[in-house]
Design a protein around this motif. Structure first.
Motif, PDB file in Angstrom:
ATOM      1  N   CYS A   1      48.466  50.389  34.234  1.00  0.00           N
ATOM      2  CA  CYS A   1      49.172  50.284  35.511  1.00  0.00           C
ATOM      3  C   CYS A   1      50.090  49.069  35.427  1.00  0.00           C
ATOM      4  N   SER A   2      51.385  49.303  35.512  1.00  0.00           N
ATOM      5  CA  SER A   2      52.337  48.238  35.190  1.00  0.00           C
ATOM      6  C   SER A   2      52.392  47.141  36.256  1.00  0.00           C
ATOM      7  N   CYS A   3      51.822  47.392  37.440  1.00  0.00           N
ATOM      8  CA  CYS A   3      51.838  46.347  38.482  1.00  0.00           C
ATOM      9  C   CYS A   3      50.821  45.245  38.189  1.00  0.00           C
ATOM     10  N   ILE A   4      49.825  45.539  37.361  1.00  0.00           N
ATOM     11  CA  ILE A   4      48.714  44.599  37.177  1.00  0.00           C
ATOM     12  C   ILE A   4      49.043  43.516  36.147  1.00  0.00           C
ATOM     13  N   GLU A   5      48.811  42.259  36.539  1.00  0.00           N
ATOM     14  CA  GLU A   5      49.064  41.116  35.645  1.00  0.00           C
ATOM     15  C   GLU A   5      47.772  40.425  35.216  1.00  0.00           C
ATOM     16  N   VAL A   6      46.743  40.587  36.038  1.00  0.00           N
ATOM     17  CA  VAL A   6      45.447  39.994  35.708  1.00  0.00           C
ATOM     18  C   VAL A   6      44.367  41.051  35.921  1.00  0.00           C
ATOM     19  N   LEU A   7      43.562  41.279  34.890  1.00  0.00           N
ATOM     20  CA  LEU A   7      42.441  42.218  34.975  1.00  0.00           C
ATOM     21  C   LEU A   7      41.191  41.452  34.568  1.00  0.00           C
ATOM     22  N   ALA A   8      40.129  41.571  35.364  1.00  0.00           N
ATOM     23  CA  ALA A   8      38.891  40.885  35.008  1.00  0.00           C
ATOM     24  C   ALA A   8      37.734  41.848  35.174  1.00  0.00           C
ATOM     25  N   GLY A   9      36.740  41.714  34.309  1.00  0.00           N
ATOM     26  CA  GLY A   9      35.531  42.517  34.411  1.00  0.00           C
ATOM     27  C   GLY A   9      34.332  41.597  34.472  1.00  0.00           C
ATOM     28  N   LEU A  10      33.308  42.059  35.178  1.00  0.00           N
ATOM     29  CA  LEU A  10      32.064  41.293  35.269  1.00  0.00           C
ATOM     30  C   LEU A  10      30.907  42.259  35.093  1.00  0.00           C
ATOM     31  N   ASP A  11      29.930  41.878  34.294  1.00  0.00           N
ATOM     32  CA  ASP A  11      28.718  42.696  34.201  1.00  0.00           C
ATOM     33  C   ASP A  11      27.541  41.796  33.836  1.00  0.00           C
ATOM     34  N   ILE A  12      26.372  42.208  34.276  1.00  0.00           N
ATOM     35  CA  ILE A  12      25.158  41.439  33.995  1.00  0.00           C
ATOM     36  C   ILE A  12      24.638  41.737  32.593  1.00  0.00           C
ATOM     37  N   SER A  13      25.148  42.811  32.003  1.00  0.00           N
ATOM     38  CA  SER A  13      24.752  43.160  30.632  1.00  0.00           C
ATOM     39  C   SER A  13      25.902  42.848  29.676  1.00  0.00           C
ATOM     40  N   ALA A  14      25.727  41.800  28.854  1.00  0.00           N
ATOM     41  CA  ALA A  14      26.771  41.437  27.890  1.00  0.00           C
ATOM     42  C   ALA A  14      26.888  42.527  26.826  1.00  0.00           C
ATOM     43  N   SER A  15      25.749  43.100  26.425  1.00  0.00           N
ATOM     44  CA  SER A  15      25.789  44.063  25.318  1.00  0.00           C
ATOM     45  C   SER A  15      26.574  45.318  25.692  1.00  0.00           C
ATOM     46  N   VAL A  16      26.432  45.795  26.927  1.00  0.00           N
ATOM     47  CA  VAL A  16      27.155  47.012  27.320  1.00  0.00           C
ATOM     48  C   VAL A  16      28.662  46.740  27.394  1.00  0.00           C
TER      49      VAL A  16
END
Ligand code: SAM
Length: 231
Positions: free
Chosen positions: A40-55
């Motif tokens: 999506c060309s509007c997005i400049e910052v994408l972040a992900g969060l998860d409690i499982s590092a391995s997944v």
């Protein structure tokens, strides 16, 4: 298309409609939604969060720039970051986002985590828009082989009234409005069952006061950054 793809497409359509620049996906798991949103060309910052590092680590390489991205640098800048941590904890790296998505996340939270969730997401992160999806238990009798819960790791599955009263209470507390929709239509004549996946779209009622105030919230960093790519 399978239900999970319909959920991702729902988010993608929303992004294309409202054009958020900064999007965070909470409970991002194997980063499939983030991978889709990177186009999506509007997005400049994408972040992900998860409690499982391995997944998260399984497929995070798919978020790295490809040779093509270096050969054809685009006008927009894009930074993709993955954090290891819990939605029950506040971290300043989650401030300043326009859209926060929580797709099939809340039903995986322990009671104590679910209790903290509204304050962290709506109170602290306070993005302009929040999307929350969760199974609709009223649909379960229509799913083959589902006796109690759709997945053994689900701590609960809510009917429409349960989800809506929880969502309305969170919206009321933190000055958001909320509208309900979903994906996965019920069969003809059974419309009262509702969507297979119920979705709440929350919009913050008032603009953030005074520009940079949000970044000054005194909170210590508790998440661990496990991946970062700059396009
Ligand atoms: N959002 C993805 C999707 O729709 O495909 C994955 C959903 S998966 C069913 C739920 C994810 O939430 C898992 O990856 C799990 O590790 C994560 N999760 C569970 N509790 C969490 C918490 N307290 N904080 C952050 N992530 C959590």
């Amino acid at each position: 298309p399978p239900l999970y793809k319909q959920r991702y497409q729902f988010v993608k359509d929303l992004v294309e409609k409202y054009k958020p620049k900064k999007v965070a996906d909470l409970g991002c798991a194997d980063c499939r939604l983030l991978w889709m949103l990177k186009f999506c060309s509007c997005i400049e910052v994408l972040a992900g969060l998860d409690i499982s590092a391995s997944v998260m680590e399984e497929k995070m390489h798919t978020l790295s720039p490809l040779p093509f991205d270096y050969l054809q640098p685009s006008e927009r800048s894009l930074t993709v970051t993955l954090h290891h941590g819990s939605v029950a904890h506040k971290d300043p790296c989650m401030l300043g986002f326009d859209l926060v998505t929580c797709i099939e996340l809340i039903e995986h939270l322990e009671e104590s985590e679910l209790k903290k969730f509204p304050e962290v997401v709506f109170g602290f992160m306070a993005p302009s828009m929040v999307v929350i999806s969760t199974p609709n238990s009223e649909f379960n009798p229509l799913l083959p082989g589902v006796v109690l819960n759709r997945h053994p790791d689900h701590k609960f599955e809510w009917n429409q009234a349960q989800f809506q009263s929880w969502a309305l209470e969170a919206a009321r507390c933190y000055d958001y409005s909320v509208e309900f929709t979903g994906v996965g239509h019920p069969p003809k004549g059974m419309e009262n069952v509702g969507f297979c996946t119920q979705i709440g779209v929350f919009v913050r009622k008032y603009p953030r006061s005074g520009g940079s105030v949000q970044y000054e919230k005194p909170t210590e960093a508790v998440y661990k950054t496990v991946f970062k790519a700059v396009y």
